[in-house]
Design an enzyme around this catalytic site. Structure first.
Site, short mmCIF file in Angstrom:
data_model
loop_
_atom_site.label_atom_id
_atom_site.label_comp_id
_atom_site.label_asym_id
_atom_site.label_seq_id
_atom_site.Cartn_x
_atom_site.Cartn_y
_atom_site.Cartn_z
N SER A 6 0.82 -1.20 0.00
CA SER A 6 0.00 0.00 0.00
C SER A 6 0.87 1.27 0.00
O SER A 6 1.75 1.39 -0.84
CB SER A 6 -0.95 -0.07 1.20
OG SER A 6 -2.06 0.71 0.96
N TRP B 77 -9.75 0.58 -5.63
CA TRP B 77 -9.20 1.88 -5.24
C TRP B 77 -7.76 2.03 -5.77
O TRP B 77 -7.32 3.10 -6.15
CB TRP B 77 -9.22 1.95 -3.72
CG TRP B 77 -8.78 3.20 -3.05
CD1 TRP B 77 -7.74 3.33 -2.18
CD2 TRP B 77 -9.40 4.49 -3.13
NE1 TRP B 77 -7.66 4.62 -1.72
CE2 TRP B 77 -8.66 5.36 -2.29
CE3 TRP B 77 -10.48 5.01 -3.83
CZ2 TRP B 77 -8.97 6.70 -2.12
CZ3 TRP B 77 -10.80 6.36 -3.67
CH2 TRP B 77 -10.05 7.19 -2.83
N HIS C 284 -7.54 -5.67 -0.30
CA HIS C 284 -6.30 -4.93 -0.07
C HIS C 284 -5.60 -5.50 1.18
O HIS C 284 -6.02 -5.23 2.30
CB HIS C 284 -6.72 -3.48 0.16
CG HIS C 284 -5.62 -2.49 0.27
ND1 HIS C 284 -4.85 -2.14 -0.81
CD2 HIS C 284 -5.16 -1.76 1.31
CE1 HIS C 284 -3.98 -1.23 -0.43
NE2 HIS C 284 -4.14 -0.98 0.85
N LYS D 175 4.27 2.04 -2.38
CA LYS D 175 4.73 3.24 -3.09
C LYS D 175 6.17 3.51 -2.64
O LYS D 175 7.05 3.85 -3.42
CB LYS D 175 3.85 4.46 -2.74
CG LYS D 175 2.33 4.23 -2.83
CD LYS D 175 1.55 5.50 -2.48
CE LYS D 175 0.14 5.30 -1.94
NZ LYS D 175 -0.85 4.65 -2.72
C1 GTR Z 1 -5.35 4.61 1.57
C2 GTR Z 1 -4.73 5.41 0.48
C3 GTR Z 1 -3.99 4.51 -0.44
C4 GTR Z 1 -3.14 3.50 0.27
C5 GTR Z 1 -3.73 3.03 1.59
C6 GTR Z 1 -2.75 2.42 2.58
O1 GTR Z 1 -6.14 5.35 2.42
O2 GTR Z 1 -5.74 6.11 -0.18
O3 GTR Z 1 -3.23 5.30 -1.34
O4 GTR Z 1 -1.88 3.98 0.47
O5 GTR Z 1 -4.31 4.05 2.29
O6 GTR Z 1 -1.57 2.75 2.61
O7 GTR Z 1 -3.21 1.64 3.40
#
Ligand code: GTR
Length: 416
Positions: free
Chosen positions: A253, A344, A394, A257
């Protein structure tokens, strides 16, 4: 901070309809900004790669400082009977900056016992403290800020970890499995590098560099976490149990990045894994599917540099896209993973970024991504750019780890 026109605008809502993805043109990673084609490896490395890296540095993640002069490693403890005798647990503090305001990042390692020599390592950051990744009671609990476990309590900035958090993220970090496959696991808590809230960059490693006004190209939190990973790599280079030519950096997540940016900026990361990294990670921004640049900058104003806000709801103006972030890692192997329900993060955009990074991998005499079309669920593509999508949400699952271990077996077989 004064609100300006860009800060004030409400982001357009997220699109989840493939038919409404705008027509877009991706920049060609093998064409220089001045229009000259990149025809050989030397031109890629000496000219185009530098140009792209500079753009991502100044317009997306922000510029990080070089390796600090003051950096020390303090052993905390070690025990050769960890994980039921499978591994040696070592904890070491990476102490960054001058003594009076040093930032301490605790590194937790499990190193396989009875290895014939230095082992390759998976290095990752976690979201809740090292104590969350395994129930092992000897793991030092973080004393840094952690996100509140209460729902909708993101504003609580003085929250601290409790005993109840031990092992709470263990499903994401299968230490025994990793060690049995011959890899060490090295972990640190991202909040010890930079707490994940918008504090005007006065805490974490940003506070080590307080001089002068902050530029619009100054490092945000993703760059800070990636820089922290490089400081841990500095430590790993000194650890004789580890083969520092075989460091795989992995993140989920926002930390996916981070692992991509760490891989782009630090060639010591021999292999990079992006798990569900989405917007600002492996997903193409110009598709505007799921989370967009405007949405991410609004929700997390501290993640990227301020210049990135110029592209809020104007991804078409971006002269780069995220396939070029992956290309910056070439020819080193990258594995990108998506989850079917994680719309997402735009799984298709993550696949396409792998595909369109591949011409650079091929110019550098590797195979790139060995797929033209998005694979079905549970049909991993194993090539120098790897990709898989699995059913579910996720998260990081054992299935994901099986793919990463197989990918690493393939690409990190022996020291280069
Ligand atoms: C979310 C965000 C994503 C992702 C995620 C995470 O809220 O929108 O870009 O990074 O968090 O890191 O769990």
């Amino acid at each position: 901070m004064m609100a300006n026109a860009i800060d004030a605008a409400e982001p357009e809502p997220a699109n989840y309809d493939e038919a409404k993805v705008p027509a877009y043109t991706l920049p060609d990673p093998l064409v220089m900004a001045d229009g000259r084609p990149v025809t050989n490896a030397a031109m890629w490395h000496d000219e185009r790669r530098s140009e792209l890296l500079q753009f991502f540095r100044t317009q997306v993640y922000g510029k990080s400082p070089p390796k600090p002069a003051k950096l020390r490693f303090e052993p905390i403890e070690s025990d050769s009977h960890a994980l039921g005798g499978l591994a040696t647990r070592k904890q070491v503090a990476v102490v960054i900056g001058p003594a009076e305001r040093a930032v301490r990042v605790n590194v937790l390692m499990y190193v396989p016992n009875n290895a014939p020599g230095p082992v390759p390592v998976f290095l990752g950051l976690n979201f809740g403290g090292n104590q969350t990744i395994h129930a092992d009671p000897a793991i030092v609990m973080t004393t840094a800020w952690v996100r509140s476990t209460k729902k909708d309590d993101a504003t609580v900035v003085d929250h601290r970890a409790t005993e109840a958090s031990r092992g709470s993220a263990a499903s994401r970090w299968p230490a025994e499995l990793i060690v049995r496959r011959g890899y060490a696991l090295a972990m640190a808590y991202y909040g010890e590098i930079d707490p994940d809230f918008d504090d005007g960059f006065t805490n974490g490693v940003h506070a080590l560099y307080p001089d002068g006004p902050r530029g619009d190209d100054a490092w945000g939190s993703i760059a800070a976490w990636a820089w922290g990973l490089s400081r841990i790599a500095d430590y790993l280079e000194t650890d004789r149990d580890i083969d520092s030519r075989r460091i795989a950096v992995i993140g989920h997540s926002r930390l996916g990045k981070t692992s991509l940016w760490a891989g782009a900026t630090d060639p010591r990361f021999a292999l990079v894994v992006s798990n569900d990294s989405g917007c600002g990670g492996a997903a193409l921004s110009k598709r505007r599917f799921g989370e967009s640049v405007a949405i991410i900058n609004k929700s997390f104003p501290h993640w990227f540099c301020k210049n990135f806000r110029q592209y809020d709801d104007h991804e078409e103006r971006l002269p780069v896209d995220q396939h070029e972030l992956i290309a910056l890692i070439a020819p080193r192997p990258v594995h990108v993973a998506s989850a079917e329900e994680d719309r997402w993060a735009d799984p298709r955009g993550e696949f396409l970024a792998c595909k369109f990074a591949s011409p650079v991998y091929r110019l550098l005499e590797t195979d790139g991504l060995a797929a033209e079309e998005m694979p079905s669920l549970l049909q991993p593509v194993v090539s120098t750019v790897g990709y898989h999508i699995r059913p579910g949400k996720h998260d990081v699952t054992d299935y994901d780890w099986q793919q990463y271990l197989t990918f690493a077996d393939e690409h990190l077989k022996e020291s280069r």
